[in-house]
Design a protein around this motif. Structure first.
Motif, PDB file in Angstrom:
ATOM      1  N   SER A 504       1.504  91.858 113.855  1.00 26.54           N
ATOM      2  CA  SER A 504       1.477  93.252 114.310  1.00 26.54           C
ATOM      3  C   SER A 504       0.732  94.144 113.332  1.00 26.54           C
ATOM      4  N   TYR A 505       0.963  93.934 112.049  1.00 24.50           N
ATOM      5  CA  TYR A 505       0.312  94.745 111.011  1.00 24.50           C
ATOM      6  C   TYR A 505      -1.198  94.510 111.044  1.00 24.50           C
ATOM      7  N   GLY A 506      -1.609  93.241 111.156  1.00 23.20           N
ATOM      8  CA  GLY A 506      -3.041  92.937 111.204  1.00 23.20           C
ATOM      9  C   GLY A 506      -3.711  93.560 112.408  1.00 23.20           C
ATOM     10  N   GLY A 507      -3.046  93.483 113.580  1.00 22.23           N
ATOM     11  CA  GLY A 507      -3.598  94.108 114.772  1.00 22.23           C
ATOM     12  C   GLY A 507      -3.712  95.612 114.621  1.00 22.23           C
ATOM     13  N   ALA A 508      -2.708  96.237 113.976  1.00 26.05           N
ATOM     14  CA  ALA A 508      -2.743  97.686 113.774  1.00 26.05           C
ATOM     15  C   ALA A 508      -3.911  98.088 112.888  1.00 26.05           C
ATOM     16  N   LEU A 509      -4.209  97.308 111.856  1.00 26.45           N
ATOM     17  CA  LEU A 509      -5.340  97.622 110.983  1.00 26.45           C
ATOM     18  C   LEU A 509      -6.671  97.573 111.722  1.00 26.45           C
ATOM     19  N   LEU A 510      -6.738  96.761 112.776  1.00 24.64           N
ATOM     20  CA  LEU A 510      -7.975  96.653 113.564  1.00 24.64           C
ATOM     21  C   LEU A 510      -8.054  97.716 114.658  1.00 24.64           C
ATOM     22  N   SER A 511      -7.020  98.545 114.769  1.00 28.40           N
ATOM     23  CA  SER A 511      -6.925  99.488 115.891  1.00 28.40           C
ATOM     24  C   SER A 511      -7.516 100.858 115.594  1.00 28.40           C
ATOM     25  N   GLN A 512      -8.498 100.894 114.730  1.00 33.78           N
ATOM     26  CA  GLN A 512      -9.154 102.164 114.423  1.00 33.78           C
ATOM     27  C   GLN A 512      -9.785 102.744 115.695  1.00 33.78           C
ATOM     28  N   GLU A 513      -9.364 103.951 116.064  1.00 36.33           N
ATOM     29  CA  GLU A 513      -9.888 104.663 117.241  1.00 36.33           C
ATOM     30  C   GLU A 513      -9.631 103.910 118.549  1.00 36.33           C
ATOM     31  N   SER A 514      -8.613 103.055 118.565  1.00 40.65           N
ATOM     32  CA  SER A 514      -8.284 102.324 119.791  1.00 40.65           C
ATOM     33  C   SER A 514      -7.338 103.138 120.659  1.00 40.65           C
ATOM     34  N   PRO A 515      -7.441 103.016 121.966  1.00 37.83           N
ATOM     35  CA  PRO A 515      -6.473 103.678 122.847  1.00 37.83           C
ATOM     36  C   PRO A 515      -5.145 102.935 122.816  1.00 37.83           C
ATOM     37  N   ILE A 516      -4.112 103.520 123.413  1.00 38.66           N
ATOM     38  CA  ILE A 516      -2.874 102.788 123.612  1.00 38.66           C
ATOM     39  C   ILE A 516      -2.864 102.255 125.037  1.00 38.66           C
ATOM     40  N   PHE A 517      -1.983 101.316 125.312  1.00 34.15           N
ATOM     41  CA  PHE A 517      -2.052 100.606 126.588  1.00 34.15           C
ATOM     42  C   PHE A 517      -1.716 101.508 127.777  1.00 34.15           C
ATOM     43  N   ASP A 518      -0.991 102.603 127.555  1.00 37.18           N
ATOM     44  CA  ASP A 518      -0.748 103.561 128.638  1.00 37.18           C
ATOM     45  C   ASP A 518      -2.057 104.030 129.258  1.00 37.18           C
ATOM     46  N   GLU A 519      -3.053 104.241 128.402  1.00 39.52           N
ATOM     47  CA  GLU A 519      -4.346 104.709 128.887  1.00 39.52           C
ATOM     48  C   GLU A 519      -5.068 103.619 129.676  1.00 39.52           C
ATOM     49  N   ILE A 520      -4.886 102.367 129.279  1.00 39.50           N
ATOM     50  CA  ILE A 520      -5.502 101.244 130.006  1.00 39.50           C
ATOM     51  C   ILE A 520      -4.888 101.139 131.405  1.00 39.50           C
ATOM     52  N   VAL A 521      -3.563 101.270 131.481  1.00 35.97           N
ATOM     53  CA  VAL A 521      -2.884 101.227 132.775  1.00 35.97           C
ATOM     54  C   VAL A 521      -3.362 102.379 133.656  1.00 35.97           C
ATOM     55  N   LYS A 522      -3.479 103.570 133.063  1.00 38.73           N
ATOM     56  CA  LYS A 522      -3.930 104.731 133.823  1.00 38.73           C
ATOM     57  C   LYS A 522      -5.335 104.514 134.382  1.00 38.73           C
ATOM     58  N   SER A 678      -5.862  95.631 101.219  1.00 41.98           N
ATOM     59  CA  SER A 678      -6.251  96.629 100.220  1.00 41.98           C
ATOM     60  C   SER A 678      -6.632  97.959 100.845  1.00 41.98           C
ATOM     61  N   GLY A 679      -6.333  98.153 102.104  1.00 44.27           N
ATOM     62  CA  GLY A 679      -6.671  99.413 102.763  1.00 44.27           C
ATOM     63  C   GLY A 679      -5.612  99.782 103.773  1.00 44.27           C
ATOM     64  N   PHE A 680      -5.875 100.842 104.519  1.00 44.34           N
ATOM     65  CA  PHE A 680      -4.901 101.297 105.505  1.00 44.34           C
ATOM     66  C   PHE A 680      -5.626 101.950 106.670  1.00 44.34           C
ATOM     67  N   LEU A 681      -4.896 102.076 107.767  1.00 37.19           N
ATOM     68  CA  LEU A 681      -5.433 102.688 108.969  1.00 37.19           C
ATOM     69  C   LEU A 681      -5.581 104.193 108.738  1.00 37.19           C
ATOM     70  N   THR A 682      -6.719 104.762 109.163  1.00 36.05           N
ATOM     71  CA  THR A 682      -6.955 106.192 108.938  1.00 36.05           C
ATOM     72  C   THR A 682      -6.880 107.021 110.208  1.00 36.05           C
ATOM     73  N   ASP A 683      -6.863 106.358 111.369  1.00 33.09           N
ATOM     74  CA  ASP A 683      -6.837 107.090 112.634  1.00 33.09           C
ATOM     75  C   ASP A 683      -5.551 106.751 113.384  1.00 33.09           C
ATOM     76  N   LEU A 684      -4.798 107.790 113.765  1.00 37.63           N
ATOM     77  CA  LEU A 684      -3.559 107.592 114.514  1.00 37.63           C
ATOM     78  C   LEU A 684      -3.604 108.392 115.806  1.00 37.63           C
ATOM     79  N   PRO A 685      -3.164 107.806 116.927  1.00 33.43           N
ATOM     80  CA  PRO A 685      -3.054 108.582 118.168  1.00 33.43           C
ATOM     81  C   PRO A 685      -2.043 109.717 117.986  1.00 33.43           C
ATOM     82  N   GLN A 686      -2.202 110.775 118.720  1.00 34.01           N
ATOM     83  CA  GLN A 686      -1.314 111.930 118.610  1.00 34.01           C
ATOM     84  C   GLN A 686       0.046 111.673 119.239  1.00 34.01           C
ATOM     85  N   LYS A 687       0.109 110.762 120.204  1.00 35.83           N
ATOM     86  CA  LYS A 687       1.345 110.537 120.943  1.00 35.83           C
ATOM     87  C   LYS A 687       2.293 109.667 120.127  1.00 35.83           C
ATOM     88  N   LYS A 688       3.356 110.280 119.585  1.00 38.41           N
ATOM     89  CA  LYS A 688       4.340 109.541 118.802  1.00 38.41           C
ATOM     90  C   LYS A 688       5.735 109.929 119.295  1.00 38.41           C
TER      91      LYS A 688
END
Length: 800
Positions: A504-522, A678-688
């Motif tokens: 899960s952590y590895g996938g999150a690091l690759l999720s820079q500017e990625s949508p969430i699945f709600d948007e894919i369903v929409k 050695s790094g971290f995700l810099t982009d987070l979706p607003q919906k939390k």
């Protein structure tokens, strides 16, 4: 540090090291049976005798019970010590049945090795042997009590390490037996550790029983795929069939032990229904034809509708290499819809962790050294089992533990429990950050204020939370609290979040500017999305609203799935590409603390011999017996699409060049302990969202929660767990049950917008009122209720 001499060799060892361990550092192996690195020393077997020739201790002593001191002169080969070891070994073997040829431990049995090492070769005792009646301990552990030499490893593991209460020593002197007061399945979710620690074959793996000798197994160091902790395991296979899993050793994470889910939920690899051939429109085709069809459809769709009409979804159980190659493929095609989790709340929680965990990350070793652990919305036994044992060790060492949760959280350690409502968790987390608990009732406020004072005074505090229950908003608040509590700079406050999968952590690091699945369903429902490519992701079962996911699927022109289990998404796929299971590939997972860990391939994908030969061993006809188009590693499938070298080393080097947060990836080796990103995700979706019930009074709030075995996708496809017979049930507070005029053990009808379901009632006083907690059990009628979504309004009806 003390300096001592053992067999004329001088060594300096850390303070607290016993003489047995010091000798092992010199590669001098003293016979022993009761000592275990994960348990310590008790001196019960009396086999590790050595002679102390000079120094503060003199004479023959048990080496495991004597700490190394300056000036000690030790002999392991002194005649007096050797003679004592020989006599002790003879006494231990007096009642042994000498059944090594039919014992599953034969060949990897410490008793066999120590018998030879101690010099015992001829049996002189001719009296009647003491014998015992074996107990049936359930579907996982087999008992042969006649082999026991009373080392007490089993009791120390089950009771002291794992906190079990239904197994122990019964009797006295020469009549001591180890088992249950009555026959029955061992209740501890760590019972399989009896198999690893027993040095004599008393407790063996019932699943592995009579399948193979250990020297016939293909084994390799691996990482457990059952949760996000990343425990070390050693899978074993033979004839294209996974045969067993035993615990690996990782001092920073699981130590020497693993949970039963990680040990026994492996037979999805051998599943007869597992799809092993590429399919196009549910018909077998060659690999090249399936790949060409997929690429042609994608190219045509991009030409007609643009790259925004396609989405790629990776997975928290796909390797880092596979997920990254999926992203590379999307970038090459200009596709922006690429993400790595189909459950929105789990996705948001993982991204918050990847963005903000930072210096607060702590391993289970850090938890074991903590003096204060506060769990908020976390259920360690069901979400990250080995964390419960780490907390237990901390508590046994003097730490204070507190559980703040609306669920009836069961833990194997002493803890302070505060039951709160789901909507109060947000106030709890904000209060831990600012110290303000004025919104709570007097009794609750006093407890929380007391915990806050403890937090300020603690030297090594740790906050723990569960991603499923807290969601992205709750995880954000928990990490904010850890930051505030660390603001003084005197000591950091650690944080550990239980994520949903091994990567899960590895996938999150690759999720820079990625949508969430709600948007894919929409997009699918609006007809904008034409093609969905899923990498080891069962979105039809993972999405919290399965009906909506099914509708979105029906609007797609093409669903392509790469997977190794016959999931609902795989069954619905227009193009299916069979991938290798974790034990059939090599790769890297990034665990919940951001530690990259490599694992090796154990076996080559293929149909198990028992299926080819219809259960007949050995084969009567020589030949490969395998179809040519067997599953391939997902990394190899995606590398072939990209036209790049598919070797792990080549892929890791490319990932390291493209993603700087994975520095050191190309040098990572299994059993190396891992390497932190050695790094971290810099982009987070607003919906939390912070989930909480807002229902009319005539309804109860139905909240799905995790179950130890039932919630795991891999466990759901593991035949080894079928004997458990998990039954759908709900948890109610006794007062809530009284208001609805139902009682514990009664079967009722659960009524909600998803349908009517028959469930059995269990009551628990340590939970919030007005809430129905439903354990998530896949492959049952309630399997569609996925943890991590919003509460569902429901009512209860008595069955006629």
């Amino acid at each position: 540090m003390p300096v001592l001499t053992i067999d004329n060799r001088v060594i300096e060892v850390p303070q607290g090291t016993n003489v047995l361990e010091a000798a092992k550092m010199l590669e001098i192996y003293i016979p022993h049976l009761c000592f275990h690195e994960g348990l310590g020393a008790v001196g019960s077997c009396r086999l590790c005798a050595v002679k102390f020739l000079d120094g503060p201790v003199k004479g023959v002593q048990m080496s495991c019970m004597v700490q190394a001191q300056d000036g000690m002169v030790v002999s392991t080969i002194d005649q007096e010590a050797q003679e004592m070891r020989r006599h002790v070994m003879e006494w231990l073997m007096m009642n042994h049945p000498h059944d090594c040829p039919v014992c599953d431990t034969g060949g990897e049995c410490p008793l066999q090795e120590m018998t030879q090492a101690a010099g015992h070769a001829v049996r002189r005792y001719r009296g009647t042997k003491r014998t015992w009646q074996n107990q049936d301990l359930g579907p996982f552990v087999h008992q042969e009590m006649n082999r026991c030499i009373r080392c007490y490893r089993c009791v120390r593991t089950y009771q002291d390490v794992c906190g079990g209460t239904d197994f122990g020593a019964l009797g006295a002197r020469q009549r001591v037996v180890f088992g249950r007061f009555r026959e029955g399945r061992l209740e501890s979710p760590f019972s399989g550790n009896l198999i690893d620690v027993c040095p004599t074959g008393v407790f063996t793996d019932k699943v592995f029983r009579f399948k193979a000798r250990h020297w016939d197994l293909q084994e390799a160091p691996s990482v457990c795929p059952s949760c996000s902790l990343g425990c070390a395991i050693v899978p074993g296979a033979r004839y294209h069939e996974m045969a067993r899993v035993r615990a690996g050793v990782h001092p920073e994470i699981n130590g020497h032990f693993i949970c039963d889910r990680g040990r026994f939920a492996f037979s999805f690899t051998n599943l007869a229904q597992r799809p092993r051939l590429p399919l196009v429109n549910h018909k077998p085709v060659p690999w090249l034809e399936a790949l060409n069809k997929l690429q042609a459809d994608i190219d045509e769709t991009i030409t007609n509708f643009g790259p925004e009409s396609i989405a790629f979804v990776g997975s928290n159980r796909a390797s880092l290499e596979s997920n990254t190659l999926l992203r590379f493929w999307a970038e090459r095609l200009g596709i922006k819809n690429v993400l790595f989790e189909s459950h929105p709340q789990r996705d948001l929680a993982a991204r918050v962790v990847a963005a903000r965990l930072g210096q607060h990350a702590c391993s289970l070793k850090d938890v074991r050294k903590s003096d204060l652990i506060i769990l908020v919305g976390a259920d360690p036994l069901n979400e990250a089992p080995m964390s419960a044992l780490a907390i237990r060790q901390a508590v046994l060492s003097g730490a204070h533990a507190a559980v703040i949760d609306p669920r009836p959280v069961v833990v194997p350690f002493e803890a302070e429990h505060l039951v709160c409502r789901m909507e109060q968790l947000e106030a709890v987390l904000k209060g831990l950050s600012a110290g303000d608990f004025s919104v709570f009732e007097n009794a609750e406020r006093q407890v929380l204020e007391g915990l806050f004072r403890r937090l300020q005074q603690a030297r090594n505090p740790v906050l723990m939370g569960g991603a499923d229950f807290l969601g992205g908003g709750g995880v954000d608040l928990l990490l904010a609290a850890a930051g505030e509590l660390s603001a003084g700079g005197n000591r950091p406050c650690g944080a550990m979040l239980f994520l949903s999968g091994p990567n899960s952590y590895g996938g999150a690091l690759l999720s820079q500017e990625s949508p969430i699945f709600d948007e894919i369903v929409k997009q699918a429902l609006e007809g904008k999305l034409k093609i969905l490519v899923c990498l080891e992701n069962d979105f039809l079962n993972n999405y919290p609203e399965p009906g909506l996911a099914e509708t979105a699927r029906s609007h797609l022109s093409l669903l392509a799935v790469i997977d190794y289990v016959p999931s609902a998404s795989a069954a619905s796929a227009d193009i299916f590409l069979p991938s290798a299971a974790p034990a059939e590939q090599e790769g890297v997972f990034v665990n919940n603390e951001g530690r990259m860990q490599a694992f090796r391939k154990v076996l080559v994908p293929g149909i198990p011999l028992r299926e080819i030969g219809h259960g007949s061993y050995p084969p009567r006809v020589f030949g490969s017996g395998q179809a040519s188009d067997q599953p391939r590693e997902a990394r190899e499938i995606l590398a072939s699409v990209l036209g790049m070298e598919a070797s792990c080393q080549a892929v890791r080097s490319r990932i390291e060049r493209a993603e700087r947060c994975f520095a050191g990836l190309s040098d990572l080796e299994p059993e190396s302990g891992g390497l932190h990103v050695s790094g971290f995700l810099t982009d987070l979706p607003q919906k939390k969202i912070f989930p909480g019930p807002h229902l009319a009074e005539k309804y109860l709030a139905l909240v799905p929660i995790n179950d130890f075995f039932g919630s795991s996708l891999l466990a759901a496809f593991s035949d080894t767990l079928q004997p458990l017979g998990l039954e759908p049930h709900i948890l109610l507070h006794p007062r809530t049950a009284g208001l609805w005029r139902v009682s514990t053990g009664e079967k009722v009808r659960l009524v909600c917008e998803q349908g009517n379901f028959e469930v059995r009632i269990k009551t628990a006083s340590g939970m919030s009122e007005g809430t129905v907690f439903l354990p998530h059990l896949r492959n049952t009628t309630v399997g569609l209720f996925v943890p991590g979504g919003s509460p569902v309004p429901c009512t209860l009806e008595k069955l006629e």
